[in-house]
Write a protein that holds these residues in place. Sequence first.
Motif, PDB file in Angstrom:
ATOM      1  N   TRP A  89       0.810  -1.208   0.000  1.00 43.72           N
ATOM      2  CA  TRP A  89       0.000   0.000   0.000  1.00 43.72           C
ATOM      3  C   TRP A  89       0.849   1.267   0.000  1.00 43.72           C
ATOM      4  O   TRP A  89       0.523   2.243  -0.685  1.00 43.72           O
ATOM      5  CB  TRP A  89      -0.943   0.019   1.196  1.00 43.72           C
ATOM      6  CG  TRP A  89      -1.730   1.282   1.318  1.00 43.72           C
ATOM      7  CD1 TRP A  89      -1.611   2.243   2.284  1.00 43.72           C
ATOM      8  CD2 TRP A  89      -2.748   1.761   0.411  1.00 43.72           C
ATOM      9  NE1 TRP A  89      -2.482   3.285   2.048  1.00 43.72           N
ATOM     10  CE2 TRP A  89      -3.199   3.008   0.896  1.00 43.72           C
ATOM     11  CE3 TRP A  89      -3.317   1.258  -0.757  1.00 43.72           C
ATOM     12  CZ2 TRP A  89      -4.190   3.751   0.267  1.00 43.72           C
ATOM     13  CZ3 TRP A  89      -4.308   2.002  -1.396  1.00 43.72           C
ATOM     14  CH2 TRP A  89      -4.732   3.229  -0.894  1.00 43.72           C
ATOM     15  N   VAL A 143       1.639   2.760  -3.354  1.00 45.63           N
ATOM     16  CA  VAL A 143       0.583   3.320  -4.206  1.00 45.63           C
ATOM     17  C   VAL A 143      -0.353   4.256  -3.439  1.00 45.63           C
ATOM     18  O   VAL A 143      -1.320   4.754  -3.991  1.00 45.63           O
ATOM     19  CB  VAL A 143      -0.250   2.189  -4.855  1.00 45.63           C
ATOM     20  CG1 VAL A 143       0.620   1.359  -5.794  1.00 45.63           C
ATOM     21  CG2 VAL A 143      -0.904   1.298  -3.794  1.00 45.63           C
ATOM     22  N   ALA A 144      -0.056   4.492  -2.165  1.00 47.14           N
ATOM     23  CA  ALA A 144      -0.961   5.265  -1.311  1.00 47.14           C
ATOM     24  C   ALA A 144      -1.258   6.653  -1.859  1.00 47.14           C
ATOM     25  O   ALA A 144      -2.377   7.159  -1.725  1.00 47.14           O
ATOM     26  CB  ALA A 144      -0.388   5.366   0.103  1.00 47.14           C
ATOM     27  N   GLU A 194      -1.740   7.501  -4.795  1.00 48.16           N
ATOM     28  CA  GLU A 194      -2.805   7.386  -5.789  1.00 48.16           C
ATOM     29  C   GLU A 194      -4.184   7.359  -5.126  1.00 48.16           C
ATOM     30  O   GLU A 194      -5.191   7.712  -5.743  1.00 48.16           O
ATOM     31  CB  GLU A 194      -2.617   6.120  -6.624  1.00 48.16           C
ATOM     32  CG  GLU A 194      -1.387   6.110  -7.507  1.00 48.16           C
ATOM     33  CD  GLU A 194      -1.519   7.020  -8.709  1.00 48.16           C
ATOM     34  OE1 GLU A 194      -2.657   7.404  -9.051  1.00 48.16           O
ATOM     35  OE2 GLU A 194      -0.480   7.356  -9.312  1.00 48.16           O
ATOM     36  N   GLY A 195      -4.218   6.904  -3.871  1.00 46.75           N
ATOM     37  CA  GLY A 195      -5.502   6.741  -3.211  1.00 46.75           C
ATOM     38  C   GLY A 195      -5.921   7.903  -2.334  1.00 46.75           C
ATOM     39  O   GLY A 195      -6.942   7.820  -1.644  1.00 46.75           O
ATOM     40  N   TYR A 239     -11.343   2.545  -4.209  1.00 47.55           N
ATOM     41  CA  TYR A 239     -11.140   1.919  -2.908  1.00 47.55           C
ATOM     42  C   TYR A 239     -12.152   0.796  -2.703  1.00 47.55           C
ATOM     43  O   TYR A 239     -13.161   0.711  -3.401  1.00 47.55           O
ATOM     44  CB  TYR A 239     -11.231   2.947  -1.769  1.00 47.55           C
ATOM     45  CG  TYR A 239     -12.607   3.546  -1.567  1.00 47.55           C
ATOM     46  CD1 TYR A 239     -13.525   2.954  -0.700  1.00 47.55           C
ATOM     47  CD2 TYR A 239     -12.976   4.716  -2.224  1.00 47.55           C
ATOM     48  CE1 TYR A 239     -14.776   3.508  -0.513  1.00 47.55           C
ATOM     49  CE2 TYR A 239     -14.221   5.276  -2.041  1.00 47.55           C
ATOM     50  CZ  TYR A 239     -15.122   4.667  -1.185  1.00 47.55           C
ATOM     51  OH  TYR A 239     -16.367   5.218  -0.998  1.00 47.55           O
ATOM     52  N   SER A 286       1.795   4.212 -12.468  1.00 46.00           N
ATOM     53  CA  SER A 286       1.459   4.253 -11.054  1.00 46.00           C
ATOM     54  C   SER A 286      -0.035   4.038 -10.847  1.00 46.00           C
ATOM     55  O   SER A 286      -0.460   3.348  -9.906  1.00 46.00           O
ATOM     56  CB  SER A 286       1.891   5.593 -10.456  1.00 46.00           C
ATOM     57  OG  SER A 286       1.583   5.650  -9.078  1.00 46.00           O
ATOM     58  N   GLN A 287      -0.842   4.612 -11.705  1.00 44.24           N
ATOM     59  CA  GLN A 287      -2.290   4.438 -11.620  1.00 44.24           C
ATOM     60  C   GLN A 287      -2.678   2.968 -11.799  1.00 44.24           C
ATOM     61  O   GLN A 287      -3.552   2.448 -11.089  1.00 44.24           O
ATOM     62  CB  GLN A 287      -2.989   5.292 -12.675  1.00 44.24           C
ATOM     63  CG  GLN A 287      -2.900   6.779 -12.414  1.00 44.24           C
ATOM     64  CD  GLN A 287      -3.347   7.615 -13.605  1.00 44.24           C
ATOM     65  OE1 GLN A 287      -3.926   7.101 -14.564  1.00 44.24           O
ATOM     66  NE2 GLN A 287      -3.087   8.912 -13.552  1.00 44.24           N
ATOM     67  N   ARG A 299      -0.744   0.302 -11.197  1.00 42.04           N
ATOM     68  CA  ARG A 299      -0.297  -0.460 -10.036  1.00 42.04           C
ATOM     69  C   ARG A 299      -1.276  -0.286  -8.878  1.00 42.04           C
ATOM     70  O   ARG A 299      -1.549  -1.234  -8.132  1.00 42.04           O
ATOM     71  CB  ARG A 299       1.118  -0.032  -9.620  1.00 42.04           C
ATOM     72  CG  ARG A 299       2.206  -0.573 -10.523  1.00 42.04           C
ATOM     73  CD  ARG A 299       3.592  -0.111 -10.085  1.00 42.04           C
ATOM     74  NE  ARG A 299       3.964  -0.586  -8.766  1.00 42.04           N
ATOM     75  CZ  ARG A 299       4.428  -1.810  -8.511  1.00 42.04           C
ATOM     76  NH1 ARG A 299       4.562  -2.682  -9.493  1.00 42.04           N
ATOM     77  NH2 ARG A 299       4.761  -2.162  -7.272  1.00 42.04           N
ATOM     78  N   HIS A 300      -1.786   0.909  -8.718  1.00 44.06           N
ATOM     79  CA  HIS A 300      -2.784   1.180  -7.684  1.00 44.06           C
ATOM     80  C   HIS A 300      -4.041   0.344  -7.921  1.00 44.06           C
ATOM     81  O   HIS A 300      -4.574  -0.288  -6.993  1.00 44.06           O
ATOM     82  CB  HIS A 300      -3.113   2.677  -7.697  1.00 44.06           C
ATOM     83  CG  HIS A 300      -4.180   3.091  -6.739  1.00 44.06           C
ATOM     84  ND1 HIS A 300      -5.334   3.724  -7.148  1.00 44.06           N
ATOM     85  CD2 HIS A 300      -4.280   2.951  -5.395  1.00 44.06           C
ATOM     86  CE1 HIS A 300      -6.090   3.979  -6.094  1.00 44.06           C
ATOM     87  NE2 HIS A 300      -5.485   3.522  -5.014  1.00 44.06           N
ATOM     88  N   TYR A 356      -3.326  -3.338  -7.327  1.00 45.33           N
ATOM     89  CA  TYR A 356      -3.259  -3.571  -5.882  1.00 45.33           C
ATOM     90  C   TYR A 356      -4.658  -3.752  -5.311  1.00 45.33           C
ATOM     91  O   TYR A 356      -4.918  -4.668  -4.511  1.00 45.33           O
ATOM     92  CB  TYR A 356      -2.559  -2.395  -5.196  1.00 45.33           C
ATOM     93  CG  TYR A 356      -2.614  -2.468  -3.685  1.00 45.33           C
ATOM     94  CD1 TYR A 356      -1.630  -3.134  -2.966  1.00 45.33           C
ATOM     95  CD2 TYR A 356      -3.680  -1.891  -2.982  1.00 45.33           C
ATOM     96  CE1 TYR A 356      -1.690  -3.215  -1.568  1.00 45.33           C
ATOM     97  CE2 TYR A 356      -3.752  -1.978  -1.594  1.00 45.33           C
ATOM     98  CZ  TYR A 356      -2.761  -2.636  -0.898  1.00 45.33           C
ATOM     99  OH  TYR A 356      -2.839  -2.729   0.475  1.00 45.33           O
ATOM    100  N   THR A 366      -5.675   3.600   4.898  1.00 44.87           N
ATOM    101  CA  THR A 366      -4.259   3.236   4.936  1.00 44.87           C
ATOM    102  C   THR A 366      -3.992   2.237   6.057  1.00 44.87           C
ATOM    103  O   THR A 366      -3.246   1.261   5.874  1.00 44.87           O
ATOM    104  CB  THR A 366      -3.391   4.491   5.129  1.00 44.87           C
ATOM    105  OG1 THR A 366      -3.466   5.297   3.945  1.00 44.87           O
ATOM    106  CG2 THR A 366      -1.930   4.132   5.389  1.00 44.87           C
TER     107      THR A 366
END
Length: 289
Positions: free
Chosen positions: A81, A84-85, A87-88, A94, A121-122, A124-125, A128, A251
């Motif tokens: 997490w 990629v955090a 991104e969130g 979510y 990155s988007q 991978r988020h 995940y 998180t």
Amino acid sequence: MFGFWSNSHHGQEDDPLPAELKINELKTAIGPQSGRSLQYCSDACLRRYLEARNWNLEKSKKMLEETLNWRSTYKPEEIQWDEVAVEGETGKVYRANFHDRQGRTVLILRPGMQNTKCLDSQMRHLVYLIENAVLNLPEGQEQMSWLIDFTGWSLSTSVPIKSARDTINILQNHYPERLGVAFLYNPPRIFEAFWKIVKYFLDAKTFQKVKFVYPKNKDSVELMRSYFDEENLPTEFGGKAILNYDHEEFTRLMTLDDATTAAFWGFDDKPKHVGNGYSASEVAPEPVS
């Protein structure tokens, strides 16, 4: 990934071979596996690949081998997490704290909340969170539901076509039979131009799972309610619950799930028992009704 069960036998009605024999054929066809690939290739996993390719052995084998190659290089189970955090932070994607009426994990997507520009990155988020959704499937359930909220969406905030294509490619080819239904809630008229392009990337099975819902259309509202309890469903989707995304709390929960993931795949020295192959951890963020 974690939930490998399957209760369906789609495509077997006209096939003289029982599903179990087909699964064993596929197992033989891909050859001996080891490590995480062996762990991934459960009977239920093989069934999903067979279902995705209408029980055609060669096509299923090709699809599964491509996934095993992808997983060996992309290593989705190793994404943490904290990687990629960022991104969130806006809650653009979510895992919700409720399931649909069939007990499926729910991912909420809010493309109008896009906050970054790096496509890698988007992705991978998103990967995940797909892995995390599977991690949190209830026992006996293999699929997830997607709720897509178009509040704030415009062509300027929309994902590029390449990103949409990559998302569809990963979902269809590497997570077959994982998507149960995707609701596109109240998309603006301008979305039609975007959709005309995106829909060509969808295979027939995935296309049938995409549902457009408009709050002023009685039939589509009833369809939504047939899938979700309106007491759990956020007001953004026509329900009664208040949607509050708390990034700090999310998180915390993802960090707990990361430990469960590490235990499942053997990253730590003391693997913990994972009931039914997934975490029983709570989900978040919690809508307050």
